[in-house]
Write an enzyme that holds these catalytic residues in place. Structure first.
Site, PDB file in Angstrom:
ATOM      1  N   ARG A   1     -32.778  22.990 -51.430  1.00  0.00           N
ATOM      2  CA  ARG A   1     -33.792  24.096 -51.386  1.00  0.00           C
ATOM      3  C   ARG A   1     -33.035  25.172 -52.548  1.00  0.00           C
ATOM      4  O   ARG A   1     -33.663  25.401 -53.315  1.00  0.00           O
ATOM      5  CB  ARG A   1     -33.953  24.987 -50.277  1.00  0.00           C
ATOM      6  CG  ARG A   1     -34.839  23.995 -49.371  1.00  0.00           C
ATOM      7  CD  ARG A   1     -34.719  24.699 -47.984  1.00  0.00           C
ATOM      8  NE  ARG A   1     -33.395  24.298 -47.277  1.00  0.00           N
ATOM      9  CZ  ARG A   1     -33.170  24.495 -45.760  1.00  0.00           C
ATOM     10  NH1 ARG A   1     -34.211  24.764 -45.199  1.00  0.00           N
ATOM     11  NH2 ARG A   1     -32.133  23.848 -45.405  1.00  0.00           N
TER      12      ARG A   1
ATOM     13  N   LYS B   1     -26.753  23.980 -31.434  1.00  0.00           N
ATOM     14  CA  LYS B   1     -27.607  25.086 -30.948  1.00  0.00           C
ATOM     15  C   LYS B   1     -28.591  24.193 -30.169  1.00  0.00           C
ATOM     16  O   LYS B   1     -28.986  23.019 -30.434  1.00  0.00           O
ATOM     17  CB  LYS B   1     -28.310  25.701 -31.945  1.00  0.00           C
ATOM     18  CG  LYS B   1     -28.560  25.089 -33.084  1.00  0.00           C
ATOM     19  CD  LYS B   1     -29.122  25.628 -34.330  1.00  0.00           C
ATOM     20  CE  LYS B   1     -29.645  24.757 -35.363  1.00  0.00           C
ATOM     21  NZ  LYS B   1     -29.860  25.070 -36.716  1.00  0.00           N
TER      22      LYS B   1
HETATM   23  P1  ADP Z   1     -33.786  23.320 -41.342  1.00  0.00           P
HETATM   24  O1  ADP Z   1     -33.617  24.121 -39.850  1.00  0.00           O
HETATM   25  O2  ADP Z   1     -33.146  24.058 -42.492  1.00  0.00           O
HETATM   26  O3  ADP Z   1     -35.291  23.062 -41.479  1.00  0.00           O
HETATM   27  P2  ADP Z   1     -33.063  20.353 -40.931  1.00  0.00           P
HETATM   28  O4  ADP Z   1     -31.977  20.249 -40.086  1.00  0.00           O
HETATM   29  O5  ADP Z   1     -34.487  20.269 -39.883  1.00  0.00           O
HETATM   30  O6  ADP Z   1     -32.968  21.966 -40.945  1.00  0.00           O
HETATM   31  O7  ADP Z   1     -33.219  19.905 -42.332  1.00  0.00           O
HETATM   32  C1  ADP Z   1     -33.162  18.656 -42.450  1.00  0.00           C
HETATM   33  C2  ADP Z   1     -33.068  18.325 -43.880  1.00  0.00           C
HETATM   34  O8  ADP Z   1     -34.378  18.862 -44.563  1.00  0.00           O
HETATM   35  C3  ADP Z   1     -31.988  19.293 -44.691  1.00  0.00           C
HETATM   36  O9  ADP Z   1     -31.495  18.017 -45.752  1.00  0.00           O
HETATM   37  C4  ADP Z   1     -32.647  20.363 -45.455  1.00  0.00           C
HETATM   38  O10 ADP Z   1     -31.982  20.604 -46.380  1.00  0.00           O
HETATM   39  C5  ADP Z   1     -34.073  19.883 -45.698  1.00  0.00           C
HETATM   40  N1  ADP Z   1     -35.099  20.810 -45.579  1.00  0.00           N
HETATM   41  C6  ADP Z   1     -35.308  21.646 -44.782  1.00  0.00           C
HETATM   42  N2  ADP Z   1     -36.293  22.528 -45.097  1.00  0.00           N
HETATM   43  C7  ADP Z   1     -36.709  22.150 -46.298  1.00  0.00           C
HETATM   44  C8  ADP Z   1     -37.524  22.539 -47.252  1.00  0.00           C
HETATM   45  N3  ADP Z   1     -38.306  23.686 -46.971  1.00  0.00           N
HETATM   46  N4  ADP Z   1     -37.738  22.128 -48.542  1.00  0.00           N
HETATM   47  C9  ADP Z   1     -36.929  21.135 -48.785  1.00  0.00           C
HETATM   48  N5  ADP Z   1     -35.807  20.266 -47.868  1.00  0.00           N
HETATM   49  C10 ADP Z   1     -35.869  21.078 -46.800  1.00  0.00           C
END
Ligand code: ADP
Length: 164
Positions: free
Chosen positions: A92, A43
């Site tokens: 999460r 995306k």
């Molecule tokens: P997202 O769009 O879900 O934030 P990312 O690709 O930026 O996705 O996420 C990177 C990593 O951070 C992944 O392992 C995701 O599970 C983790 N992550 C994202 N948001 C959170 C959160 N609120 N708490 C814990 N881990 C998170």
């Protein structure tokens, strides 16, 4: 003792308080944490690679053992190039599990010496993700409890640019 290097990959579009919670936990556990912005996602991100990197640099500058980078291609190849032995992922909810389980076993098959370690954020961040933040902000919702103040200002600026 050997300094353990960990890579924390993600889209970070933009970095949220949930990501920061994981970064803080990781920085306490590992000698060095490389937060790596993934560039080869399907995306189209809202923020450019430089903007995502700059926001991360800004909000993690007080962690002495955290570095910001980006990568293209295979995560395990990147981690190996960085001499990392650990990949960090945030868990999460149960809904994250199936995809993460498949990814971590695949990565282990490709690079048996690199382990994926899952960290759970404070429960108040378990429903939070970047797309929720982008969507809420786009619709005029208040996202100040979900992102650091610097990211909030960048988000406002970006959305006013996009709307122009
Ligand atoms: P997202 O769009 O879900 O934030 P990312 O690709 O930026 O996705 O996420 C990177 C990593 O951070 C992944 O392992 C995701 O599970 C983790 N992550 C994202 N948001 C959170 C959160 N609120 N708490 C814990 N881990 C998170």
């Amino acid at each position: 003792m050997r300094k353990i290097i960990a890579v924390y990959p993600g889209t970070f579009d933009p970095v949220t308080n949930g990501h920061l919670d994981i970064i803080e936990r990781a920085s306490l556990l590992f000698g060095k944490v490389i937060v790596a912005v993934a560039l080869n996602v399907n995306k189209e991100p809202l923020f450019t690679r430089e903007e995502r990197r700059n926001m991360l640099i800004h909000v993690t500058k007080h962690y002495k053992n955290v570095e910001i980078d980006d990568f293209n291609g295979l995560l395990v190849s990147y981690a190996k190039k960085k001499n990392a032995h650990v990949i960090i992922r945030g868990l999460r909810a149960v809904s994250d599990f199936e995809y993460e389980f498949q990814m971590s076993l695949t990565n282990r098959k490709l690079e048996p010496e690199i382990s994926t370690i899952f960290l759970m954020p404070n429960e108040k961040y378990t429903y939070l993700n970047s797309s929720l933040v982008r969507e809420l902000a786009r619709l005029g919702g208040d996202v100040k409890c979900f992102v650091p103040p610097y990211v909030l200002s960048q988000l406002k600026m970006k959305l006013s640019e996009v709307a122009r």
